[in-house]
Design a protein around this motif. Sequence first.
Motif, PDB file in Angstrom:
ATOM      1  N   ALA A  17     -29.924 -14.979 -12.211  1.00 19.85           N
ATOM      2  CA  ALA A  17     -29.872 -13.950 -13.253  1.00 19.85           C
ATOM      3  C   ALA A  17     -30.337 -14.565 -14.560  1.00 19.85           C
ATOM      4  N   ASN A  18     -31.216 -13.887 -15.248  1.00 24.74           N
ATOM      5  CA  ASN A  18     -31.776 -14.399 -16.492  1.00 24.74           C
ATOM      6  C   ASN A  18     -31.432 -13.456 -17.641  1.00 24.74           C
ATOM      7  N   PRO A  19     -30.376 -13.740 -18.392  1.00 22.17           N
ATOM      8  CA  PRO A  19     -30.018 -12.869 -19.524  1.00 22.17           C
ATOM      9  C   PRO A  19     -31.134 -12.767 -20.558  1.00 22.17           C
ATOM     10  N   GLU A  20     -31.923 -13.840 -20.684  1.00 24.78           N
ATOM     11  CA  GLU A  20     -33.054 -13.825 -21.616  1.00 24.78           C
ATOM     12  C   GLU A  20     -34.220 -13.101 -20.951  1.00 24.78           C
ATOM     13  N   LYS A  21     -34.465 -11.848 -21.341  1.00 24.38           N
ATOM     14  CA  LYS A  21     -35.472 -11.025 -20.676  1.00 24.38           C
ATOM     15  C   LYS A  21     -36.876 -11.552 -20.909  1.00 24.38           C
ATOM     16  N   ARG A  22     -37.038 -12.455 -21.890  1.00 28.07           N
ATOM     17  CA  ARG A  22     -38.365 -13.044 -22.094  1.00 28.07           C
ATOM     18  C   ARG A  22     -38.703 -14.042 -20.990  1.00 28.07           C
ATOM     19  N   PHE A  23     -37.701 -14.469 -20.241  1.00 31.33           N
ATOM     20  CA  PHE A  23     -37.897 -15.417 -19.145  1.00 31.33           C
ATOM     21  C   PHE A  23     -37.955 -14.633 -17.831  1.00 31.33           C
ATOM     22  N   GLN A  24     -39.083 -14.747 -17.102  1.00 32.14           N
ATOM     23  CA  GLN A  24     -39.275 -13.965 -15.883  1.00 32.14           C
ATOM     24  C   GLN A  24     -39.809 -14.858 -14.769  1.00 32.14           C
ATOM     25  N   ILE A  25     -39.123 -14.852 -13.635  1.00 31.32           N
ATOM     26  CA  ILE A  25     -39.584 -15.595 -12.455  1.00 31.32           C
ATOM     27  C   ILE A  25     -40.586 -14.726 -11.708  1.00 31.32           C
ATOM     28  N   SER A  26     -41.757 -15.290 -11.412  1.00 29.15           N
ATOM     29  CA  SER A  26     -42.825 -14.504 -10.788  1.00 29.15           C
ATOM     30  C   SER A  26     -43.054 -14.842  -9.318  1.00 29.15           C
ATOM     31  N   GLU A  27     -42.851 -16.116  -8.932  1.00 28.54           N
ATOM     32  CA  GLU A  27     -43.103 -16.517  -7.544  1.00 28.54           C
ATOM     33  C   GLU A  27     -42.043 -17.508  -7.082  1.00 28.54           C
ATOM     34  N   ILE A  28     -41.847 -17.571  -5.753  1.00 32.12           N
ATOM     35  CA  ILE A  28     -40.891 -18.495  -5.138  1.00 32.12           C
ATOM     36  C   ILE A  28     -41.614 -19.221  -4.014  1.00 32.12           C
ATOM     37  N   HIS A  29     -41.430 -20.560  -3.936  1.00 28.60           N
ATOM     38  CA  HIS A  29     -42.060 -21.340  -2.876  1.00 28.60           C
ATOM     39  C   HIS A  29     -41.018 -22.287  -2.275  1.00 28.60           C
TER      40      HIS A  29
ATOM     41  N   VAL B 106     -36.604 -25.616  -3.387  1.00 26.07           N
ATOM     42  CA  VAL B 106     -37.239 -24.329  -3.685  1.00 26.07           C
ATOM     43  C   VAL B 106     -37.791 -24.403  -5.104  1.00 26.07           C
ATOM     44  N   VAL B 107     -39.053 -24.029  -5.284  1.00 26.42           N
ATOM     45  CA  VAL B 107     -39.702 -24.028  -6.596  1.00 26.42           C
ATOM     46  C   VAL B 107     -39.830 -22.582  -7.084  1.00 26.42           C
ATOM     47  N   PHE B 108     -39.356 -22.343  -8.304  1.00 24.52           N
ATOM     48  CA  PHE B 108     -39.440 -21.022  -8.920  1.00 24.52           C
ATOM     49  C   PHE B 108     -40.494 -21.077 -10.034  1.00 24.52           C
ATOM     50  N   GLU B 109     -41.609 -20.399  -9.829  1.00 28.76           N
ATOM     51  CA  GLU B 109     -42.631 -20.305 -10.868  1.00 28.76           C
ATOM     52  C   GLU B 109     -42.264 -19.165 -11.809  1.00 28.76           C
ATOM     53  N   SER B 110     -42.361 -19.425 -13.124  1.00 27.11           N
ATOM     54  CA  SER B 110     -41.907 -18.424 -14.092  1.00 27.11           C
ATOM     55  C   SER B 110     -42.742 -18.497 -15.360  1.00 27.11           C
ATOM     56  N   VAL B 111     -42.512 -17.534 -16.240  1.00 25.78           N
ATOM     57  CA  VAL B 111     -43.157 -17.509 -17.555  1.00 25.78           C
ATOM     58  C   VAL B 111     -42.099 -17.218 -18.606  1.00 25.78           C
ATOM     59  N   MET B 112     -42.332 -17.748 -19.814  1.00 25.03           N
ATOM     60  CA  MET B 112     -41.460 -17.468 -20.960  1.00 25.03           C
ATOM     61  C   MET B 112     -42.306 -16.816 -22.046  1.00 25.03           C
ATOM     62  N   TYR B 113     -41.972 -15.565 -22.398  1.00 22.49           N
ATOM     63  CA  TYR B 113     -42.682 -14.867 -23.462  1.00 22.49           C
ATOM     64  C   TYR B 113     -42.222 -15.384 -24.838  1.00 22.49           C
ATOM     65  N   ASP B 114     -43.140 -15.315 -25.811  1.00 20.64           N
ATOM     66  CA  ASP B 114     -42.723 -15.631 -27.178  1.00 20.64           C
ATOM     67  C   ASP B 114     -41.966 -14.425 -27.758  1.00 20.64           C
ATOM     68  N   GLU B 115     -41.520 -14.530 -28.969  1.00 15.63           N
ATOM     69  CA  GLU B 115     -40.697 -13.470 -29.561  1.00 15.63           C
ATOM     70  C   GLU B 115     -41.476 -12.174 -29.754  1.00 15.63           C
ATOM     71  N   THR B 116     -42.803 -12.249 -29.836  1.00 16.87           N
ATOM     72  CA  THR B 116     -43.608 -11.035 -30.007  1.00 16.87           C
ATOM     73  C   THR B 116     -43.939 -10.372 -28.674  1.00 16.87           C
ATOM     74  N   MET B 117     -43.612 -11.049 -27.555  1.00 14.45           N
ATOM     75  CA  MET B 117     -43.909 -10.558 -26.202  1.00 14.45           C
ATOM     76  C   MET B 117     -45.405 -10.419 -25.967  1.00 14.45           C
TER      77      MET B 117
END
Length: 354
Positions: free
Chosen positions: A289-301, A308-319
């Motif tokens: 669970a990621n309370p910070e909605k700017r952090f999003q997991i996109s892939e799992i390997h 297990v590797v979780f590929e993710s992205v972190m948006y800046d404050e402007t999205m």
Amino acid sequence: MKKYLSKALAATSTALLLVCLSACGGANEADTSRIAALEQSLSALESEKNEIAKERDRYNGLYQDLERQLSALSETESELSKCREDLARVTDLNEKSTTRIKELEDRIESLESRKKDLTSQLADTQKKLSDAIIELASPERKPAERVSSEYVDPDGTYTKLTSVTKYRQNELPCKSYLLLDTPDVKSKKILECNEIYSYSLSPDATRVIADNFSLEGGSTTVYMYDIRTDSLSELALPDLPIAYAPSYLEWLDERYFLFVLQLDHGTVSRGGDVYVYDTETGEYRRIVANPEKRFQISEIHTYGNDFVVFESVMYDETMNFTVPKHNVLTCDETMQLIRGKSEIDLSAMTAPEK
């Protein structure tokens, strides 16, 4: 001497005549072959012309159906308007003819029902016409293939999945399917849908999971194919949040698989939280669970029984901009989350990559 020259000239003339006849014969044979080829081309063109004529007749038929339905709808709306006006007049005049009022109300109800049916038929005809125009104007381009890693047993046997997607000239997918290759079967079609987004082969090579997630919205279905029984089923996921759907799928072991739950529309939807699905019980729940909605997991390997590797992205404050990240859990840590029915927040575990 004159007699000799006459004989020589006659022999020469005969030889020249034979050469000319031979050349003409060769030319006639080449012309005959050319004419046959032209006749075959003409026959092919006539066949293509007939097919085009059939398509034109089909589209003309659709246009005629559309015009008839539009005319019927217009007539119905006109009669409906007249009936409403009559009812208003009767009501305003406070006439005591309740029978007439009831007749008008029944007629209005009937016309409303007919209008609804005609509107539905009109929408169906318009969709058929639109599909026909798209089919005519957008021929399919060469299919694009995506091949998963092969699974090889210790004894040398293998299992391979191939995802094939056909696209139109507008780059929109029109059909996708999964092909299965084993020592016993060759290119067996095990799934066909509008677009296959993600798929995964179980570690023991007995089952396949796949889905048709799309950022265009709509219904997403998770499929499971059992190689042993040659059966395809759809997994029920009724309690997921509204407007969210499974996107990326990955087996953890022979019993559990993980999936990313992602918003199925929007320009800033790159991933989401991670859920686990128990194939023995049919139960599923969130484990990342990621309370910070700017952090999003996109892939799992998953890498064997190790991690297990979780590929993710972190948006800046402007999205508007993202920074890629990778988070790693061992398989034992992941199983502890499942058995303990607990969750973890990965957003602060790994520094962003440069």
